[in-house]
Design a protein around this motif. Structure first.
Motif, PDB file in Angstrom:
ATOM      1  N   ALA A 206      -9.083   0.767 -11.682  1.00  0.00           N
ATOM      2  CA  ALA A 206      -9.300   1.979 -11.013  1.00  0.00           C
ATOM      3  C   ALA A 206      -9.494   2.286  -9.073  1.00  0.00           C
ATOM      4  O   ALA A 206      -9.683   3.905  -8.430  1.00  0.00           O
ATOM      5  N   ALA A 207      -9.272   1.551  -8.916  1.00  0.00           N
ATOM      6  CA  ALA A 207      -9.268   1.331  -7.120  1.00  0.00           C
ATOM      7  C   ALA A 207      -7.892   1.974  -6.837  1.00  0.00           C
ATOM      8  O   ALA A 207      -7.579   2.457  -6.058  1.00  0.00           O
ATOM      9  N   ARG A 208      -6.722   1.361  -7.952  1.00  0.00           N
ATOM     10  CA  ARG A 208      -5.803   1.553  -7.087  1.00  0.00           C
ATOM     11  C   ARG A 208      -5.481   3.073  -7.638  1.00  0.00           C
ATOM     12  O   ARG A 208      -5.081   4.163  -6.959  1.00  0.00           O
ATOM     13  N   ASP A 209      -5.924   3.777  -8.503  1.00  0.00           N
ATOM     14  CA  ASP A 209      -6.229   5.061  -8.983  1.00  0.00           C
ATOM     15  C   ASP A 209      -6.882   6.206  -7.855  1.00  0.00           C
ATOM     16  O   ASP A 209      -6.479   6.676  -7.869  1.00  0.00           O
ATOM     17  N   LEU A 210      -7.609   5.677  -6.901  1.00  0.00           N
ATOM     18  CA  LEU A 210      -8.437   6.274  -6.244  1.00  0.00           C
ATOM     19  C   LEU A 210      -7.514   6.282  -5.359  1.00  0.00           C
ATOM     20  O   LEU A 210      -6.988   7.309  -4.604  1.00  0.00           O
ATOM     21  N   LEU A 211      -6.896   5.656  -4.682  1.00  0.00           N
ATOM     22  CA  LEU A 211      -5.804   4.809  -4.057  1.00  0.00           C
ATOM     23  C   LEU A 211      -4.907   5.951  -3.942  1.00  0.00           C
ATOM     24  O   LEU A 211      -4.240   7.058  -3.128  1.00  0.00           O
ATOM     25  N   VAL A 212      -4.233   6.591  -5.564  1.00  0.00           N
ATOM     26  CA  VAL A 212      -3.392   7.173  -5.922  1.00  0.00           C
ATOM     27  C   VAL A 212      -3.794   8.933  -5.448  1.00  0.00           C
ATOM     28  O   VAL A 212      -3.482   9.553  -4.970  1.00  0.00           O
ATOM     29  N   ARG A 213      -4.997   8.970  -6.375  1.00  0.00           N
ATOM     30  CA  ARG A 213      -5.551  10.692  -6.554  1.00  0.00           C
ATOM     31  C   ARG A 213      -5.857  11.053  -5.108  1.00  0.00           C
ATOM     32  O   ARG A 213      -6.330  11.797  -4.975  1.00  0.00           O
ATOM     33  N   PHE A 214      -6.539  10.375  -4.666  1.00  0.00           N
ATOM     34  CA  PHE A 214      -7.549  10.651  -2.733  1.00  0.00           C
ATOM     35  C   PHE A 214      -6.990   9.753  -2.085  1.00  0.00           C
ATOM     36  O   PHE A 214      -8.212   9.232  -0.993  1.00  0.00           O
ATOM     37  N   PRO A 215      -5.802  10.238  -1.917  1.00  0.00           N
ATOM     38  CA  PRO A 215      -5.089   9.243  -0.226  1.00  0.00           C
ATOM     39  C   PRO A 215      -5.398   9.940   1.070  1.00  0.00           C
ATOM     40  O   PRO A 215      -5.638   9.501   1.773  1.00  0.00           O
ATOM     41  N   ASP A 216      -6.593  10.995   1.470  1.00  0.00           N
ATOM     42  CA  ASP A 216      -7.390  11.701   1.632  1.00  0.00           C
ATOM     43  C   ASP A 216      -8.310  10.626   2.740  1.00  0.00           C
ATOM     44  O   ASP A 216      -8.395  11.524   3.207  1.00  0.00           O
ATOM     45  N   VAL A 217      -8.915  10.334   1.745  1.00  0.00           N
ATOM     46  CA  VAL A 217     -10.078   9.547   2.059  1.00  0.00           C
ATOM     47  C   VAL A 217     -10.061   8.018   1.625  1.00  0.00           C
ATOM     48  O   VAL A 217      -9.092   7.282   1.627  1.00  0.00           O
TER      49      VAL A 217
END
Length: 173
Positions: A103-114
């Motif tokens: 889920a954290a790696r998914d965050l990196l992909v989906r929300f790269p601007d934060v």
């Protein structure tokens, strides 16, 4: 048909001169016609002014609608970000670390601007006891904040620097 001159016989057939017969009536009719034509032109001018005045209002309404749409999109984006970021925290607390890492790696992909993806990945590594990897993730958060100084409070760098120092202290010489 040519307009009769003043001293010509009147066109109505009365036998009188035009100036003594129908001249006044024809001039009045011509004035009425001119007044009506001017009124039509004035109406068109006023309508055109209203259209021109309405154009900025229409443009303003379109801009307001666009901004509201952008605000709604931004709210949706932030809601999705918050939900995804909080889900990682819940997974870490539940010790479901493989799911939390995904889920954290998914965050990196989906929300790269934060910074949230790196922060949450650091939490996962910290929960696993991998201090060095956690510190590396927090260093990436610090780098991200430095690249986007207008988006973050200056105190955030210090918070993450303290985490890095605690998790990966400099080697004693």
């Amino acid at each position: 048909m040519a307009k009769p001159r003043r001293n010509d016989p009147c066109h109505c057939g009365s036998g009188n001169k035009y100036k003594k017969c129908c001249l006044a009536k024809d001039e009045a009719a011509e004035r009425d016609s001119l007044v009506k034509a001017q009124a039509r032109r004035d109406q068109l001018t006023v309508a055109h002014r209203h259209e021109r005045a309405a154009a900025p209002v229409d443009e303003l309404m379109a801009e307001v609608a666009a901004r509201l749409g952008m605000a709604e999109e931004e709210d949706t984006y932030e809601d999705e970000l918050d939900a995804a970021s909080n889900a990682v925290v819940r997974l870490v607390r539940a010790a479901r670390l493989d799911e939390a890492e995904a889920a954290a790696r998914d965050l990196l992909v989906r929300f790269p601007d934060v910074h949230d993806g790196w922060d949450r990945l650091g939490m996962v590594h910290e929960a696993r006891g991998d201090s060095r990897q956690a510190a590396d993730c927090y260093r990436k958060v610090i780098d991200f904040i430095r690249q986007h100084p207008d988006d973050y409070d200056a105190g955030m760098i210090e918070q993450f620097a303290n985490l890095v120092e605690r998790l990966d202290p400099p080697a004693a010489t």
